[in-house]
Design a protein around this motif. Structure first.
Motif, PDB file in Angstrom:
ATOM      1  N   UNK A 372      71.573  -8.446  68.198  1.00  0.00           N
ATOM      2  CA  UNK A 372      72.577  -7.538  68.740  1.00  0.00           C
ATOM      3  C   UNK A 372      73.207  -8.062  70.023  1.00  0.00           C
ATOM      4  N   UNK A 373      73.135  -9.376  70.245  1.00  0.00           N
ATOM      5  CA  UNK A 373      73.782  -9.995  71.404  1.00  0.00           C
ATOM      6  C   UNK A 373      74.568 -11.213  70.922  1.00  0.00           C
ATOM      7  N   UNK A 374      75.612 -11.607  71.619  1.00  0.00           N
ATOM      8  CA  UNK A 374      76.392 -12.776  71.181  1.00  0.00           C
ATOM      9  C   UNK A 374      75.558 -14.055  71.277  1.00  0.00           C
ATOM     10  N   UNK A 375      75.654 -14.882  70.252  1.00  0.00           N
ATOM     11  CA  UNK A 375      74.835 -16.094  70.216  1.00  0.00           C
ATOM     12  C   UNK A 375      75.430 -17.105  69.258  1.00  0.00           C
ATOM     13  N   UNK A 376      74.964 -18.319  69.402  1.00  0.00           N
ATOM     14  CA  UNK A 376      75.365 -19.426  68.536  1.00  0.00           C
ATOM     15  C   UNK A 376      74.108 -20.160  68.086  1.00  0.00           C
ATOM     16  N   UNK A 377      74.109 -20.609  66.842  1.00  0.00           N
ATOM     17  CA  UNK A 377      72.995 -21.375  66.307  1.00  0.00           C
ATOM     18  C   UNK A 377      73.469 -22.781  65.979  1.00  0.00           C
ATOM     19  N   UNK A 378      72.753 -23.766  66.484  1.00  0.00           N
ATOM     20  CA  UNK A 378      73.046 -25.173  66.194  1.00  0.00           C
ATOM     21  C   UNK A 378      71.853 -25.737  65.428  1.00  0.00           C
ATOM     22  N   UNK A 379      71.867 -25.530  64.113  1.00  0.00           N
ATOM     23  CA  UNK A 379      70.790 -26.044  63.272  1.00  0.00           C
ATOM     24  C   UNK A 379      70.967 -27.543  63.100  1.00  0.00           C
ATOM     25  N   UNK A 380      69.877 -28.287  63.190  1.00  0.00           N
ATOM     26  CA  UNK A 380      69.959 -29.744  63.062  1.00  0.00           C
ATOM     27  C   UNK A 380      68.818 -30.220  62.172  1.00  0.00           C
ATOM     28  N   UNK A 381      69.140 -31.082  61.219  1.00  0.00           N
ATOM     29  CA  UNK A 381      68.107 -31.577  60.306  1.00  0.00           C
ATOM     30  C   UNK A 381      68.069 -33.105  60.317  1.00  0.00           C
ATOM     31  N   UNK A 382      66.878 -33.621  60.034  1.00  0.00           N
ATOM     32  CA  UNK A 382      66.649 -35.056  59.869  1.00  0.00           C
ATOM     33  C   UNK A 382      67.061 -35.418  58.449  1.00  0.00           C
ATOM     34  N   UNK A 383      68.062 -36.284  58.318  1.00  0.00           N
ATOM     35  CA  UNK A 383      68.643 -36.579  57.016  1.00  0.00           C
ATOM     36  C   UNK A 383      67.778 -37.478  56.139  1.00  0.00           C
ATOM     37  N   UNK A 384      66.951 -38.298  56.745  1.00  0.00           N
ATOM     38  CA  UNK A 384      66.153 -39.238  55.944  1.00  0.00           C
ATOM     39  C   UNK A 384      64.671 -39.102  56.314  1.00  0.00           C
ATOM     40  N   UNK A 385      64.080 -37.968  55.979  1.00  0.00           N
ATOM     41  CA  UNK A 385      62.689 -37.726  56.377  1.00  0.00           C
ATOM     42  C   UNK A 385      61.724 -38.683  55.693  1.00  0.00           C
ATOM     43  N   UNK A 386      60.648 -38.983  56.387  1.00  0.00           N
ATOM     44  CA  UNK A 386      59.572 -39.799  55.816  1.00  0.00           C
ATOM     45  C   UNK A 386      58.572 -38.947  55.044  1.00  0.00           C
ATOM     46  N   UNK A 387      58.458 -37.682  55.396  1.00  0.00           N
ATOM     47  CA  UNK A 387      57.458 -36.802  54.779  1.00  0.00           C
ATOM     48  C   UNK A 387      57.723 -36.652  53.286  1.00  0.00           C
ATOM     49  N   UNK A 388      56.640 -36.627  52.522  1.00  0.00           N
ATOM     50  CA  UNK A 388      56.710 -36.467  51.072  1.00  0.00           C
ATOM     51  C   UNK A 388      55.769 -35.345  50.647  1.00  0.00           C
ATOM     52  N   UNK A 389      56.253 -34.528  49.733  1.00  0.00           N
ATOM     53  CA  UNK A 389      55.446 -33.416  49.247  1.00  0.00           C
ATOM     54  C   UNK A 389      55.293 -33.455  47.736  1.00  0.00           C
ATOM     55  N   UNK A 390      55.075 -32.281  47.139  1.00  0.00           N
ATOM     56  CA  UNK A 390      54.864 -32.246  45.694  1.00  0.00           C
ATOM     57  C   UNK A 390      55.212 -30.882  45.116  1.00  0.00           C
ATOM     58  N   UNK A 391      55.412 -30.870  43.796  1.00  0.00           N
ATOM     59  CA  UNK A 391      55.542 -29.656  42.984  1.00  0.00           C
ATOM     60  C   UNK A 391      54.515 -29.781  41.871  1.00  0.00           C
ATOM     61  N   UNK A 392      53.579 -28.826  41.788  1.00  0.00           N
ATOM     62  CA  UNK A 392      52.503 -28.907  40.794  1.00  0.00           C
ATOM     63  C   UNK A 392      52.258 -27.538  40.172  1.00  0.00           C
ATOM     64  N   UNK A 393      52.104 -27.531  38.865  1.00  0.00           N
ATOM     65  CA  UNK A 393      51.799 -26.271  38.201  1.00  0.00           C
ATOM     66  C   UNK A 393      50.474 -25.722  38.719  1.00  0.00           C
ATOM     67  N   UNK A 394      50.375 -24.401  38.715  1.00  0.00           N
ATOM     68  CA  UNK A 394      49.137 -23.725  39.124  1.00  0.00           C
ATOM     69  C   UNK A 394      48.537 -22.931  37.976  1.00  0.00           C
TER      70      UNK A 394
END
Length: 529
Positions: A372-394
Motif C-alpha cells: 500500500x505504498x509506492x515502490x519499484x521492484x528490480x528483479x535480477x536473475x543469473x542467466x547462466x546458472x551453474x546449479x543443476x537440479x532434477x525432476x523425478x516421479x514420486x
C-alpha cells in the motif's frame, strides 16, 4: 492400422507449432493431445490476466518445488500452463531469443545444426514484427511481436540510471547481442495476448487431417520392443490408446515430458525400479534441470506513480479498467515486467549474464496483494546458472506430481553472481536519475556487504522466473537423452520437442526459443532441415 501418423503430446508453446506445421501436409494425419482445456478463458487473452491464470487449476498444473536449501528451505510455486497454448497462455509475453553465443555453445557441445546461424532463420520464420522485416526480424509469420502500450516515468528514470551505471540504451534485445537497457517487446496484438494456440492453431484447427483432443492426460508411451507405437491416455474417466504409424512426439515441457518418459520406462533405472516400472531404456531423463532464479530487489519511493498506489482505490481500479476497455492501453495491457536490462556481473564475463525485469510495483510474493505504498521492484536473475537440479516421479500414478528440485544457489559461483547482482542493483538505484524518488531499499534491506551475506540475502527473497529447461537434453554424449535431431537415443519412433531438450539454458526468457525449437524440429521431421 494406426489411426495417426504423428501423435503430439502437449499443446503448449512447442506442440501447437508442431501440429500446425506437420498438418500442412494434407496426407499426414496428426493428433494433438492436451491435458488441459481450451483457451476460451477471458483472462488468458487479457495481458494482466496472468495474475488470474497462475495458480488457477483451470490453466495451471499447480506444481511446487521441493524444499530448497539455497532459499532457506522454502518451497516455491512452479507454474506451468495446463491449457491450449501451454505456458504461452499464462506467461509474461516477453519476446526474447537469448544470445548468439548460447546457440554457438550448443553447437560446440556436439549439437550440429543448432548454432546461431542455423537457428536464426527459424526465429524469423514465425515472427510478425511490428516494424516489418529486416536483417534481424521477420514479418508475416504467426508469432506477433509489438511494442508495449504503456510506459512509466519511474521506469524511464531507472533506464537512465542504468545508463549512468554503465549499461547502454538499446531498442532491440534480439539481434544476437542483448546487452543494454530498454523496454521489452511483447507477444501481443493491439493490446491482447497472443498465445501459440491462437497464433499457430487458428487456421490449422480446421484442417481435416488434424485432430485436437483436450482434457486428455497421457499416462505413458506405448512400446513394441524398443519402438514407440502410441500412447495411453485417460479422458472422461475412460482409457484410450491411440496409435502412431510414424512417431510419438513429446511436447509436454520440462516437467511433463520427463514425468511421462519415466512413467513409460525411459529414465534412471534405479528410480523406475523403485516404483515397479519395467525399464525399457535407461537414460538420464529428468536430470540436469536448469532455471533462472530472480532476486526481487525492491525499493520504496516517493513522488512516483506506481501500480501500488493506482490500484489501491476503487476509483483507481475503475480508471485502469476503463482505459483498457476504450484504448487497450494502460496497466491491464502490461506484461508482468515492462523494462529490461542485460548486464555483466563482472568485467570478466564475455556476454551479459544478468537480466533485469523492472516493475513499477511491489508485493511480498507472487500472487499476494500489492503493497500500500509506492515502490519499484528490480528483479535480477543469473542467466547462466551453474546449479543443476532434477525432476523425478514420486509415484507410478500419473496424477501425482513429480519432485521438482531446481537446487538453486548450490554452487559457489552462483552465490558470487547473486552477490554481484545485488551490488549492481544498488549502484543503479544510487544514480542521479533516481535521486528525486528518494529510494529506500526494503528487499533484501540495507546492510550486508560481503559475498556470503548478500548470497544469503538473495536466498531469502529470490523466486523462480519460470524458465525450467534441459531435463531431456540433446547431445551426443552418454548423458544426453535425445540426439541433435531430437530423437530419444536408444528408442525408435519417439522424439522430444520442447524446452527440455536445451543442452544449456538460454541467456534470456525461454518461450520464443522453445517455439524456434519446434519450427526446426518440424522441418527435420518433414525432411526439410
Amino acid at each position: 492400422m494406426a489411426d495417426w501418423d504423428y501423435i503430439i503430446v502437449g499443446a503448449g508453446s512447442a506442440g501447437c507449432v508442431l501440429a500446425s506445421r506437420l498438418s500442412e501436409d494434407a496426407g499426414t494425419r496428426v493428433l494433438l493431445i492436451e491435458a488441459g482445456g481450451r483457451d476460451n478463458y477471458h483472462w488468458v487473452h487479457i495481458p494482466i490476466g496472468y495474475l488470474y491464470c497462475i495458480g488457477n487449476p483451470r490453466t495451471d498444473w499447480g506444481y511446487k518445488t521441493a524444499s530448497e536449501p539455497g532459499l532457506g528451505g522454502r518451497s516455491l510455486v512452479y507454474p506451468r500452463g495446463k491449457v491450449l497454448g501451454g505456458c504461452s497462455s499464462i506467461n509474461g509475453m516477453l519476446y526474447l531469443r537469448g544470445q548468439a553465443a548460447d546457440y554457438d555453445l550448443w553447437r560446440q557441445m556436439g549439437n550440429v545444426g543448432w548454432g546461431w546461424d542455423d537457428v536464426k532463420p527459424y526465429f524469423l520464420k514465425s515472427e510478425d514484427y511490428f516494424d516489418g522485416p529486416s536483417e534481424h526480424h521477420g514479418a508475416g509469420g504467426e508469432w506477433r511481436v509489438e511494442k508495449q502500450r504503456l510506459h512509466w516515468d519511474i521506469l524511464d528514470d531507472f533506464a537512465r540510471a542504468a545508463e549512468a551505471a554503465g549499461i547502454p540504451a538499446t531498442d532491440d534485445f534480439n539481434t544476437g547481442d542483448n546487452g543494454g537497457v530498454g523496454y521489452f517487446k511483447v507477444n501481443q496484438r493491439s493490446g491482447w495476448r497472443v498465445n501459440t494456440a491462437k497464433a499457430f492453431l487458428g487456421k490449422a484447427r480446421n484442417r481435416p487431417n488434424l485432430s485436437i483432443m483436450t482434457q486428455a492426460q497421457v499416462e505413458r508411451v506405448l512400446f513394441e520392443g524398443r519402438r514407440a507405437v502410441g500412447v495411453r491416455l485417460r479422458r472422461d474417466g475412460a482409457v484410450e490408446e491411440p496409435r502412431a504409424a510414424r512417431e510419438v512426439i513429446l511436447s509436454a515441457g520440462a516437467i511433463g515430458t520427463p514425468q511421462i518418459l519415466q512413467l513409460s520406462g525411459v529414465g534412471p533405472g534405479a528410480l523406475l525400479q523403485e516404483f515397479g516400472i519395467p525399464v525399457v531404456h535407461e537414460a538420464a531423463v529428468g536430470e540436469n534441470l536448469q532455471d533462472h532464479l530472480q532476486i526481487r530487489c525492491a525499493y520504496k519511493v516517493k513522488g512516483a506513480r506506481t501500480l501500488n498506489t493506482m490500484a489501491q482505490s476503487l476509483w483507481g481500479k475503475a480508471k485502469i479498467g476503463l482505459e483498457y476497455a476504450l484504448f487497450r492501453t494502460g496497466p491491464m495491457s502490461m506484461a508482468p515486467s515492462q523494462l529490461g536490462a542485460f548486464a555483466r556481473s563482472s568485467p570478466d564475463v564475455a556476454t551479459p549474464d544478468l537480466e533485469y525485469h523492472v516493475q513499477p510495483l511491489s508485493l511480498e510474493a507472487f500472487g499476494q496483494p500489492l503493497h500500500d505504498f509506492p515502490a519499484i521492484t528490480a528483479s535480477v536473475c543469473h542467466l547462466r546458472p551453474e546449479s543443476r537440479g532434477h525432476v523425478r516421479i514420486t509415484s507410478p500414478d500419473p496424477t501425482v506430481h513429480p519432485e521438482i528440485a531446481p537446487n538453486y544457489l548450490s554452487t559457489p559461483g552462483d552465490k558470487v553472481v547473486a552477490a554481484r547482482a545485488i551490488r549492481l542493483t544498488r549502484r543503479i538505484m544510487s544514480q542521479e536519475p533516481m535521486a528525486r524518488y528518494s529510494p529506500e531499499e526494503f528487499k533484501p534491506g540495507p546492510g550486508g556487504e560481503s559475498d556470503e551475506q548478500l548470497a544469503e540475502a538473495a536466498g531469502r527473497i529470490a523466486s523462480t522466473i519460470f524458465h525450467p529447461v534441459s531435463t531431456a537434453r540433446m547431445g551426443t554424449d552418454d548423458g544426453a537423452v535425445v540426439d541433435p535431431e531430437l530423437k530419444v537415443r536408444g528408442i525408435d519412433g519417439l522424439r522430444v520437442v520442447d524446452a527440455s531438450v536445451m543442452p544449456r539454458i538460454t541467456s534470456g526468457n525461454t518461450n520464443s526459443p522453445t517455439i524456434m525449437i519446434a519450427e526446426k524440429a518440424a522441418d527435420m521431421i518433414r525432411g526439410r532441415g
